[in-house]
Motif scaffolding. Structure first.
Motif, PDB file in Angstrom:
ATOM      1  N   LEU A  94       0.816  -1.208   0.000  1.00 29.49           N
ATOM      2  CA  LEU A  94       0.000   0.000   0.000  1.00 29.49           C
ATOM      3  C   LEU A  94       0.854   1.263   0.000  1.00 29.49           C
ATOM      4  CD1 LEU A  94      -2.891  -0.947   2.454  1.00 29.49           C
ATOM      5  CD2 LEU A  94      -2.908  -0.941  -0.040  1.00 29.49           C
ATOM      6  N   SER A  95       1.679   1.449   1.025  1.00 31.27           N
ATOM      7  CA  SER A  95       2.440   2.697   1.083  1.00 31.27           C
ATOM      8  C   SER A  95       3.730   2.521   1.868  1.00 31.27           C
ATOM      9  CB  SER A  95       1.600   3.806   1.744  1.00 31.27           C
ATOM     10  OG  SER A  95       1.320   3.499   3.094  1.00 31.27           O
ATOM     11  N   ALA A  96       4.727   3.303   1.457  1.00 31.15           N
ATOM     12  CA  ALA A  96       5.995   3.407   2.176  1.00 31.15           C
ATOM     13  C   ALA A  96       6.283   4.882   2.388  1.00 31.15           C
ATOM     14  CB  ALA A  96       7.122   2.746   1.392  1.00 31.15           C
ATOM     15  N   ASN A  97       6.626   5.231   3.617  1.00 29.98           N
ATOM     16  CA  ASN A  97       6.873   6.629   3.979  1.00 29.98           C
ATOM     17  C   ASN A  97       8.202   6.720   4.720  1.00 29.98           C
ATOM     18  OD1 ASN A  97       6.577   9.319   4.457  1.00 29.98           O
ATOM     19  ND2 ASN A  97       4.926   9.127   5.939  1.00 29.98           N
ATOM     20  N   ASN A  98       9.099   7.563   4.232  1.00 27.09           N
ATOM     21  CA  ASN A  98      10.409   7.752   4.863  1.00 27.09           C
ATOM     22  C   ASN A  98      11.161   6.428   4.991  1.00 27.09           C
ATOM     23  OD1 ASN A  98       9.984  10.561   5.257  1.00 27.09           O
ATOM     24  ND2 ASN A  98       8.799  10.114   7.103  1.00 27.09           N
ATOM     25  N   CYS A  99      11.218   5.676   3.911  1.00 24.28           N
ATOM     26  CA  CYS A  99      11.875   4.369   3.915  1.00 24.28           C
ATOM     27  C   CYS A  99      12.979   4.314   2.863  1.00 24.28           C
ATOM     28  CB  CYS A  99      10.860   3.251   3.638  1.00 24.28           C
ATOM     29  SG  CYS A  99       9.612   3.024   4.917  1.00 24.28           S
ATOM     30  N   TYR A 100      13.900   3.366   3.069  1.00 24.09           N
ATOM     31  CA  TYR A 100      14.962   3.126   2.086  1.00 24.09           C
ATOM     32  C   TYR A 100      15.110   1.627   1.890  1.00 24.09           C
ATOM     33  CZ  TYR A 100      19.251   3.523  -0.571  1.00 24.09           C
ATOM     34  OH  TYR A 100      20.178   3.469  -1.579  1.00 24.09           O
ATOM     35  N   GLY A 101      15.213   1.205   0.623  1.00 28.03           N
ATOM     36  CA  GLY A 101      15.380  -0.205   0.310  1.00 28.03           C
ATOM     37  C   GLY A 101      16.572  -0.427  -0.603  1.00 28.03           C
ATOM     38  N   GLY A 109      15.075  -2.319  -5.384  1.00 23.61           N
ATOM     39  CA  GLY A 109      15.486  -1.736  -4.106  1.00 23.61           C
ATOM     40  C   GLY A 109      14.299  -1.495  -3.202  1.00 23.61           C
ATOM     41  N   LEU A 110      13.346  -0.683  -3.644  1.00 23.06           N
ATOM     42  CA  LEU A 110      12.130  -0.408  -2.877  1.00 23.06           C
ATOM     43  C   LEU A 110      10.934  -0.411  -3.815  1.00 23.06           C
ATOM     44  CD1 LEU A 110      11.558   2.088  -0.009  1.00 23.06           C
ATOM     45  CD2 LEU A 110       9.984   2.129  -1.947  1.00 23.06           C
ATOM     46  N   TYR A 111       9.908  -1.190  -3.442  1.00 22.26           N
ATOM     47  CA  TYR A 111       8.641  -1.182  -4.170  1.00 22.26           C
ATOM     48  C   TYR A 111       7.544  -0.713  -3.231  1.00 22.26           C
ATOM     49  CZ  TYR A 111       4.143  -2.402  -5.957  1.00 22.26           C
ATOM     50  OH  TYR A 111       2.832  -2.308  -6.336  1.00 22.26           O
ATOM     51  N   ALA A 112       6.681   0.183  -3.725  1.00 25.82           N
ATOM     52  CA  ALA A 112       5.508   0.602  -2.969  1.00 25.82           C
ATOM     53  C   ALA A 112       4.449   1.096  -3.941  1.00 25.82           C
ATOM     54  CB  ALA A 112       5.852   1.701  -1.977  1.00 25.82           C
ATOM     55  N   ALA A 113       3.189   0.823  -3.622  1.00 33.80           N
ATOM     56  CA  ALA A 113       2.124   1.397  -4.432  1.00 33.80           C
ATOM     57  C   ALA A 113       2.197   2.915  -4.364  1.00 33.80           C
ATOM     58  CB  ALA A 113       0.769   0.891  -3.948  1.00 33.80           C
ATOM     59  N   ASN A 114       2.385   3.445  -3.157  1.00 37.03           N
ATOM     60  CA  ASN A 114       2.575   4.886  -2.964  1.00 37.03           C
ATOM     61  C   ASN A 114       3.832   5.092  -2.138  1.00 37.03           C
ATOM     62  OD1 ASN A 114      -0.075   6.037  -4.075  1.00 37.03           O
ATOM     63  ND2 ASN A 114      -0.813   4.495  -2.627  1.00 37.03           N
ATOM     64  N   ALA A 115       4.836   5.705  -2.736  1.00 38.68           N
ATOM     65  CA  ALA A 115       6.098   5.960  -2.057  1.00 38.68           C
ATOM     66  C   ALA A 115       6.230   7.460  -1.782  1.00 38.68           C
ATOM     67  CB  ALA A 115       7.266   5.484  -2.905  1.00 38.68           C
ATOM     68  N   ILE A 116       6.490   7.798  -0.525  1.00 42.10           N
ATOM     69  CA  ILE A 116       6.611   9.194  -0.105  1.00 42.10           C
ATOM     70  C   ILE A 116       7.919   9.362   0.652  1.00 42.10           C
ATOM     71  CG2 ILE A 116       5.529  11.077   1.188  1.00 42.10           C
ATOM     72  CD1 ILE A 116       2.884   9.471   0.992  1.00 42.10           C
ATOM     73  N   ASN A 117       8.763  10.276   0.189  1.00 45.27           N
ATOM     74  CA  ASN A 117      10.043  10.552   0.846  1.00 45.27           C
ATOM     75  C   ASN A 117      10.870   9.284   1.013  1.00 45.27           C
ATOM     76  OD1 ASN A 117       9.299  13.310   1.188  1.00 45.27           O
ATOM     77  ND2 ASN A 117       8.191  12.776   3.056  1.00 45.27           N
TER      78      ASN A 117
END
Length: 205
Positions: A94-101, A109-117
């Motif tokens: 669903l969402s990732a906020n203030n994350c790093y992959g 590296g990072l997958y998200a439906a909604n990526a913020i910051n």
């Protein structure tokens, strides 16, 4: 010496919270609650495990490092870091906020439906892959630095040989390719910049 840190048998757990736990050196899973109803992992660390690092419905303020498979899987991830040595860094349905992959090889590296910051990095896969990305950064060696299937706003993507940033709609964003890939690819680009060091286009819209 352990197969798993926190795991379960039988029916998938619901309404469970794991907080303030550190797990390291397991051959299998770190903290594995599946994506069931109301499973939460917060303020936990997992390091050097053979399979999945952390999996729960919500993962908050946690770190999963040096995981053999996907380092972190959640519906919602916030303030997290995830690094994989053999697959994908962080996946948030669903969402990732203030994350790093950080993905390994062709892993995202990072997958998200909604990526913020958020930020993401990969060797040959997509650094950051999202449906919508806001104020995000992605980098890749030979893959696409940042890929948004719908909208990228205020984003930056870079790739050593591939496409820097690719989106259906790019707003106030920048893409850079240090090789022959396009700097920025988009169906629609507004207030954007693209740069390619080789034979690719700087900005292709």
């Amino acid at each position: 010496g352990f197969a798993n840190g926190i795991f379960y048998s039988g029916s998938a757990p619901v309404n469970v919270r794991v907080s303030g736990v550190s797990v390291s050196g397991c051959s299998g899973y770190g903290i594995y609650l599946t994506l069931g109803d109301s499973t939460v992992v917060e303020s936990c660390t997992v390091r050097t495990v053979g399979s999945y690092g952390i999996q729960a419905n919500s993962v908050l303020r946690s770190t999963a490092n040096q995981c053999g498979s996907v380092a972190m899987i959640a519906y919602i991830a916030s303030d997290c870091y995830a690094s994989s040595t053999g697959s994908q860094g962080l996946s948030a349905a669903l969402s990732a906020n203030n994350c790093y992959g950080l993905g390994s090889g062709s892993g995202i590296g990072l997958y998200a439906a909604n990526a913020i910051n958020c930020g993401g990095s990969s060797g040959s896969g997509q650094g950051l892959y999202a449906v919508t990305a806001n104020n995000c950064q992605g980098q890749s060696g030979s893959g696409t630095g940042l890929y948004a299937t719908q909208t990228a706003t205020g984003c930056y993507g870079t790739s050593s040989t591939g496409v820097g940033l690719s989106a259906d709609e790019a707003n106030n964003s920048k893409g850079v390719s240090s090789g022959n890939g396009d700097g920025l690819d988009a169906t629609t680009a507004m207030n954007c910049r693209g740069q390619s060091a080789g034979s690719g286009g700087g900005l292709n819209a």
